[in-house]
Design a protein around this motif. Structure first.
Motif, short mmCIF file in Angstrom:
data_model
loop_
_atom_site.label_atom_id
_atom_site.label_comp_id
_atom_site.label_asym_id
_atom_site.label_seq_id
_atom_site.Cartn_x
_atom_site.Cartn_y
_atom_site.Cartn_z
N GLU A 128 32.48 31.56 14.89
CA GLU A 128 32.26 31.97 13.50
C GLU A 128 33.27 31.28 12.60
O GLU A 128 34.46 31.23 12.92
CB GLU A 128 32.40 33.49 13.35
CG GLU A 128 31.33 34.27 14.08
CD GLU A 128 31.49 35.77 13.90
OE1 GLU A 128 32.58 36.22 13.48
OE2 GLU A 128 30.52 36.48 14.19
N SER A 154 23.73 31.28 9.24
CA SER A 154 24.66 32.13 8.50
C SER A 154 24.41 33.58 8.87
O SER A 154 23.29 33.97 9.16
CB SER A 154 24.49 31.93 6.99
OG SER A 154 24.85 30.61 6.64
N ARG A 155 25.48 34.36 8.85
CA ARG A 155 25.41 35.76 9.22
C ARG A 155 26.19 36.58 8.19
O ARG A 155 27.22 36.14 7.70
CB ARG A 155 26.04 35.94 10.60
CG ARG A 155 26.11 37.37 11.09
CD ARG A 155 26.85 37.50 12.41
NE ARG A 155 26.09 36.88 13.49
CZ ARG A 155 26.64 36.39 14.60
NH1 ARG A 155 27.94 36.40 14.77
NH2 ARG A 155 25.88 35.87 15.53
N ARG A 161 29.83 36.58 4.04
CA ARG A 161 28.90 35.74 4.79
C ARG A 161 29.68 34.65 5.50
O ARG A 161 30.62 34.09 4.95
CB ARG A 161 27.87 35.14 3.84
CG ARG A 161 26.63 34.64 4.52
CD ARG A 161 25.46 34.74 3.53
NE ARG A 161 24.27 34.11 4.02
CZ ARG A 161 23.39 34.70 4.83
NH1 ARG A 161 23.62 35.94 5.24
NH2 ARG A 161 22.31 34.09 5.21
N PRO A 172 18.21 31.27 16.01
CA PRO A 172 19.00 32.03 15.04
C PRO A 172 18.25 33.23 14.50
O PRO A 172 17.02 33.21 14.40
CB PRO A 172 19.29 31.03 13.94
CG PRO A 172 18.25 29.98 14.07
CD PRO A 172 17.84 29.96 15.52
N THR A 173 18.98 34.30 14.17
CA THR A 173 18.35 35.49 13.62
C THR A 173 18.30 35.47 12.11
O THR A 173 17.48 36.12 11.50
CB THR A 173 19.11 36.75 14.07
OG1 THR A 173 20.47 36.60 13.66
CG2 THR A 173 19.04 36.92 15.57
N ASP A 174 19.17 34.71 11.46
CA ASP A 174 19.22 34.65 10.01
C ASP A 174 19.56 33.21 9.60
O ASP A 174 20.72 32.87 9.48
CB ASP A 174 20.28 35.61 9.47
CG ASP A 174 20.34 35.62 7.95
OD1 ASP A 174 19.47 35.00 7.31
OD2 ASP A 174 21.27 36.24 7.41
#
Length: 177
Positions: A128, A154-155, A161, A172-174
């Motif tokens: 991250e 990005s999370r 963020r 990726p989830t987002d």
């Protein structure tokens, strides 16, 4: 032939600086980004550089702001206002530069990206990266497009963020910036 988007950008920034009682020149140049693929249009990026020679160090510090926040805000305004109601083919990308800040920060971003890439490849775990503006996260996403073995997303929500780098085996989830 005149370059209308460049002239509009230069005039807009000069006017903004004038309203803040800062009297200085603005230098403009055009950078043409390479084509990513045959279907995407070539994008022009106008660099509007505030001439710091007539500014006091305090004025430079205020215009850049903490971690470039003021410069980022000016750049955001420039891109929003100058592209408002413009046909798509006449829209442009503007980068606001002062005292070499953008060039130095781009080098820092590249160093962060290279370190993250090395760590992900070494450990196989996601990394991250915090404290990036949305524009800097976009730079990182673009940088990592050259590495097919890695992916980014990005999370979280602003202002917390962050950018995640991981091996390109998961989805990726987002994917937003």
């Amino acid at each position: 032939m005149t370059n209308i988007p460049m002239q509009r950008g230069e005039q807009w920034l000069k006017t903004l600086l004038h309203f803040t009682n800062i009297s200085t020149e603005v230098k403009c140049n055009l950078e043409t980004a390479p084509l990513l693929d045959a279907e995407s249009p070539q994008s022009d990026s106008y660099w509007l550089t505030i001439d710091q020679t007539s500014l006091m160090s305090e004025q430079i510090r205020i215009l850049i702001g903490a971690d470039g926040s003021v410069l980022d805000a000016i750049q955001y305004l420039a891109n929003s206002v100058l592209n408002l109601n413009q046909p798509e083919e006449q829209q442009a990308s503007y980068t606001i530069e002062l005292n070499g800040y953008r060039v130095r920060r781009e080098a820092e971003i590249r160093t962060l990206a290279e370190a993250a890439a090395q760590e992900v490849r070494l450990t196989g775990k996601e990394v991250e990266i915090k404290s990036l503006s949305s524009a800097e996260r976009r730079q990182m996403h673009t940088f990592f497009q050259d590495f097919p073995d890695l992916e980014t997303f990005s999370r979280g929500k602003e202002p917390h963020r962050l950018l995640v780098v991981r091996p390109a085996t998961e989805s990726p989830t987002d994917p937003g910036y």
